[in-house]
Motif scaffolding. Structure first.
Motif, PDB file in Angstrom:
ATOM      1  N   VAL A  81      -5.112  12.514   2.142  1.00 30.57           N
ATOM      2  CA  VAL A  81      -4.045  11.641   1.672  1.00 30.57           C
ATOM      3  C   VAL A  81      -4.661  10.660   0.676  1.00 30.57           C
ATOM      4  O   VAL A  81      -5.840  10.309   0.788  1.00 30.57           O
ATOM      5  CB  VAL A  81      -3.350  10.877   2.822  1.00 30.57           C
ATOM      6  CG1 VAL A  81      -2.627  11.832   3.738  1.00 30.57           C
ATOM      7  CG2 VAL A  81      -4.341  10.028   3.605  1.00 30.57           C
ATOM      8  N   LEU A  82      -3.870  10.243  -0.301  1.00 29.99           N
ATOM      9  CA  LEU A  82      -4.328   9.299  -1.311  1.00 29.99           C
ATOM     10  C   LEU A  82      -3.612   7.971  -1.115  1.00 29.99           C
ATOM     11  O   LEU A  82      -2.414   7.936  -0.795  1.00 29.99           O
ATOM     12  CB  LEU A  82      -4.047   9.835  -2.715  1.00 29.99           C
ATOM     13  CG  LEU A  82      -4.621  11.210  -3.048  1.00 29.99           C
ATOM     14  CD1 LEU A  82      -4.258  11.593  -4.480  1.00 29.99           C
ATOM     15  CD2 LEU A  82      -6.134  11.227  -2.873  1.00 29.99           C
ATOM     16  N   LEU A  83      -4.357   6.899  -1.298  1.00 29.80           N
ATOM     17  CA  LEU A  83      -3.810   5.558  -1.124  1.00 29.80           C
ATOM     18  C   LEU A  83      -4.043   4.744  -2.387  1.00 29.80           C
ATOM     19  O   LEU A  83      -5.105   4.832  -3.016  1.00 29.80           O
ATOM     20  CB  LEU A  83      -4.457   4.861   0.074  1.00 29.80           C
ATOM     21  CG  LEU A  83      -4.230   5.543   1.430  1.00 29.80           C
ATOM     22  CD1 LEU A  83      -5.244   5.068   2.444  1.00 29.80           C
ATOM     23  CD2 LEU A  83      -2.822   5.271   1.926  1.00 29.80           C
ATOM     24  N   LEU A  89       0.857  -1.184   0.000  1.00 32.66           N
ATOM     25  CA  LEU A  89       0.000   0.000   0.000  1.00 32.66           C
ATOM     26  C   LEU A  89       0.894   1.235   0.000  1.00 32.66           C
ATOM     27  O   LEU A  89       1.842   1.325   0.788  1.00 32.66           O
ATOM     28  CB  LEU A  89      -0.904  -0.008   1.226  1.00 32.66           C
ATOM     29  CG  LEU A  89      -2.190   0.833   1.158  1.00 32.66           C
ATOM     30  CD1 LEU A  89      -3.055   0.389  -0.012  1.00 32.66           C
ATOM     31  CD2 LEU A  89      -2.971   0.719   2.454  1.00 32.66           C
ATOM     32  N   VAL A  90       0.584   2.179  -0.890  1.00 34.15           N
ATOM     33  CA  VAL A  90       1.415   3.365  -1.082  1.00 34.15           C
ATOM     34  C   VAL A  90       0.593   4.610  -0.777  1.00 34.15           C
ATOM     35  O   VAL A  90      -0.601   4.664  -1.090  1.00 34.15           O
ATOM     36  CB  VAL A  90       1.946   3.429  -2.528  1.00 34.15           C
ATOM     37  CG1 VAL A  90       2.840   4.650  -2.721  1.00 34.15           C
ATOM     38  CG2 VAL A  90       2.717   2.156  -2.861  1.00 34.15           C
ATOM     39  N   ILE A  91       1.246   5.597  -0.183  1.00 31.75           N
ATOM     40  CA  ILE A  91       0.572   6.838   0.203  1.00 31.75           C
ATOM     41  C   ILE A  91       1.094   8.007  -0.622  1.00 31.75           C
ATOM     42  O   ILE A  91       2.268   8.035  -1.004  1.00 31.75           O
ATOM     43  CB  ILE A  91       0.773   7.124   1.717  1.00 31.75           C
ATOM     44  CG1 ILE A  91       0.011   8.377   2.136  1.00 31.75           C
ATOM     45  CG2 ILE A  91       2.230   7.238   2.057  1.00 31.75           C
ATOM     46  CD1 ILE A  91       0.102   8.667   3.627  1.00 31.75           C
ATOM     47  N   ARG A  92       0.214   8.923  -0.935  1.00 28.07           N
ATOM     48  CA  ARG A  92       0.565  10.200  -1.534  1.00 28.07           C
ATOM     49  C   ARG A  92      -0.101  11.303  -0.720  1.00 28.07           C
ATOM     50  O   ARG A  92      -1.264  11.142  -0.374  1.00 28.07           O
ATOM     51  CB  ARG A  92       0.101  10.286  -2.996  1.00 28.07           C
ATOM     52  CG  ARG A  92       0.835   9.334  -3.917  1.00 28.07           C
ATOM     53  CD  ARG A  92       2.296   9.770  -4.091  1.00 28.07           C
ATOM     54  NE  ARG A  92       2.996   8.951  -5.082  1.00 28.07           N
ATOM     55  CZ  ARG A  92       3.574   7.807  -4.836  1.00 28.07           C
ATOM     56  NH1 ARG A  92       3.569   7.332  -3.583  1.00 28.07           N
ATOM     57  NH2 ARG A  92       4.191   7.133  -5.787  1.00 28.07           N
ATOM     58  N   PRO A  93       0.583  12.399  -0.340  1.00 30.07           N
ATOM     59  CA  PRO A  93       1.922  12.786  -0.744  1.00 30.07           C
ATOM     60  C   PRO A  93       2.962  11.729  -0.370  1.00 30.07           C
ATOM     61  O   PRO A  93       2.749  10.937   0.558  1.00 30.07           O
ATOM     62  CB  PRO A  93       2.180  14.092   0.028  1.00 30.07           C
ATOM     63  CG  PRO A  93       0.848  14.568   0.458  1.00 30.07           C
ATOM     64  CD  PRO A  93       0.014  13.354   0.641  1.00 30.07           C
TER      65      PRO A  93
END
Length: 277
Positions: free
Chosen positions: A170-172, A82-86
């Motif tokens: 936040v975006l995942l 699982l990756v987060i943005r920013p």
């Protein structure tokens, strides 16, 4: 004074040394005749040509077993991370000071360019709720995911993604894995490690990840593919400001692994955020 015998011995030694390189009487060079040198060079030529041929044949047979689009062995990473943005696991900013959170806003805006509605219009309007199978299609189509589906975290109605009001987004997204077809009804769930829970908003609704975005067929033949996103808006209050909050997000509701202690990013991600008032 050297005697005649000493001079003769010296001359004989010099002649013997020269003969070891080239002997004019036998025609030997370095102890071998021309025929002997020819035979040994022919042997090594045939030997190394045979080795090169065996190597080329082995490589050709191995390449026949490979697919240009799908890795032969895919068991090292069976589940997505699982990756987060920013792109930051530690975020801290003053909501009243725009330069402090400008980097996060810029990161989100740049990341969402591929999800602009104008670009996504050219993709397929897939029926939700089921896998989009394209095994026999030579060119793989992409299911549409518009950034407007992220509502208040899309950056359209609020270009600051909530950072200016102290309610950051936040975006995942999940990492791409070729052929992945998660079972069940996957969704993202986030929790804050503190006594009092924090209210959150999820976009799309309930943090759902629709199965129509699976499977992924690989970069070469699924070039325009974009992962589905889940936006989480942290509805922080004054009591939450000036504190470092640890937030953990997991993929729930499916067979995807999210509790492997050897890999803290497998199906989950933890980040820290601190908002200064």
């Amino acid at each position: 004074m050297a005697t005649t015998e000493d001079k003769a011995a010296t001359k004989e030694n010099v002649s013997s040394w020269k003969d070891s390189i080239y002997n004019p009487r036998t025609g030997e060079l370095l102890g071998r005749t021309a025929c002997s040198w020819g035979l040994i060079l022919l042997f090594y030529l045939v030997f190394y040509c045979f080795l090169a041929g065996m190597f080329a044949l082995t490589m050709w047979v191995m390449l026949l077993t490979l697919d240009d689009n799908v890795p032969k062995y895919r068991d090292r990473v069976p589940y997505p991370g699982l990756v987060i943005r920013p792109h930051a696991l530690d975020m801290a900013f003053n909501k009243s000071d725009p330069p402090k959170y400008a980097q996060y806003v810029k990161n989100l805006e740049s990341f969402l360019q591929r999800y602009n509605d104008t670009k996504q219009e050219s993709n397929e309007d897939c029926p939700p709720g089921d896998y989009f199978m394209q095994d026999d299609a030579p060119e793989k189509k992409v299911c549409r995911f518009k950034r407007s589906a992220l509502s208040f975290c899309s950056g359209l109605s609020d270009t600051n993604f909530g950072y200016s009001e102290g309610k950051p987004c936040v975006l995942l997204k999940m990492n791409r894995i070729i052929g992945l077809k998660p079972r069940g009804d996957p969704y993202i769930n986030c929790t804050v490690k503190k006594d009092n829970p924090i209210q959150m908003q999820y976009f799309p609704s309930e943090g759902r990840i629709d199965k129509m975005y699976f499977p992924y067929y690989g970069k070469n033949i699924h070039e325009d593919y974009v992962q589905p996103l889940v936006a989480v808006k942290l509805l922080l209050t004054k009591e939450d400001y000036n504190k470092e909050l640890a937030v953990e997000c997991r993929v729930e509701g499916s067979d995807l692994c999210n509790n492997d202690e050897r890999d803290k990013f497998l199906g989950r991600v933890t980040f820290r955020i601190k908002v200064v008032e």
